[in-house]
Design an enzyme around this catalytic site. Structure first.
Site: not given
Ligand code: AMP
Ligand code: ZN
Length: 108
Positions: A29-30, A86, A99, A101
């Site tokens: 996760d970024i 989520n 996805h 987590h």
């Molecule tokens: P959600 O709130 O469940 O949709 O989580 C989306 C997750 O994706 C968040 O924790 C972000 O930090 C992560 N995210 C968004 N863009 C990227 C990316 N380019 N690479 C890795 N993680 C990302």
């Protein structure tokens, strides 16, 4: 391609990829909210769990089994970890590509 996770699957956007197979890609996760925070992402685009039906049962099983296998690989099986999905804006979902987590690595 408008979906950021589809771009990561297609390798047109960089990510720190830890695991990949025919069905899933796993990357860091970024914006990590735990010492270990990775995302397990089906390669096929499904926006949310709401789009899932019985035809996706093998994929859903594989998501969980892969999380279990990676936890063991990373030495976290006994320590414990958290899996979070989520669903929709009200559930905190920001990226509309299904996805899971994986959060862990805390000192306790
Ligand atoms: P959600 O709130 O469940 O949709 O989580 C989306 C997750 O994706 C968040 O924790 C972000 O930090 C992560 N995210 C968004 N863009 C990227 C990316 N380019 N690479 C890795 N993680 C990302
Ligand atoms: Zn997508």
């Amino acid at each position: 391609m408008s979906c950021v996770f589809c771009r990561i699957v297609a390798k047109s956007q960089p990510a720190d990829i830890l695991h990949e197979d025919d069905d899933l890609i796993v990357f860091k996760d970024i914006n990590p909210r735990a010492p270990v925070h990775v995302l397990l992402v089906p390669k096929a685009h499904l926006a949310t769990l709401n789009e899932v039906d019985a035809s996706h049962l093998p994929l859903l099983g594989k998501l969980l089994l892969t999380a279990k296998q990676l936890a063991a690989q990373w030495g976290l099986a006994d320590k414990g970890y958290r899996l979070v999905m989520n669903v929709g804006r009200g559930g905190g979902q920001v990226i509309d590509h299904l996805h899971l987590h994986f959060l862990g690595g805390w000192q306790r």
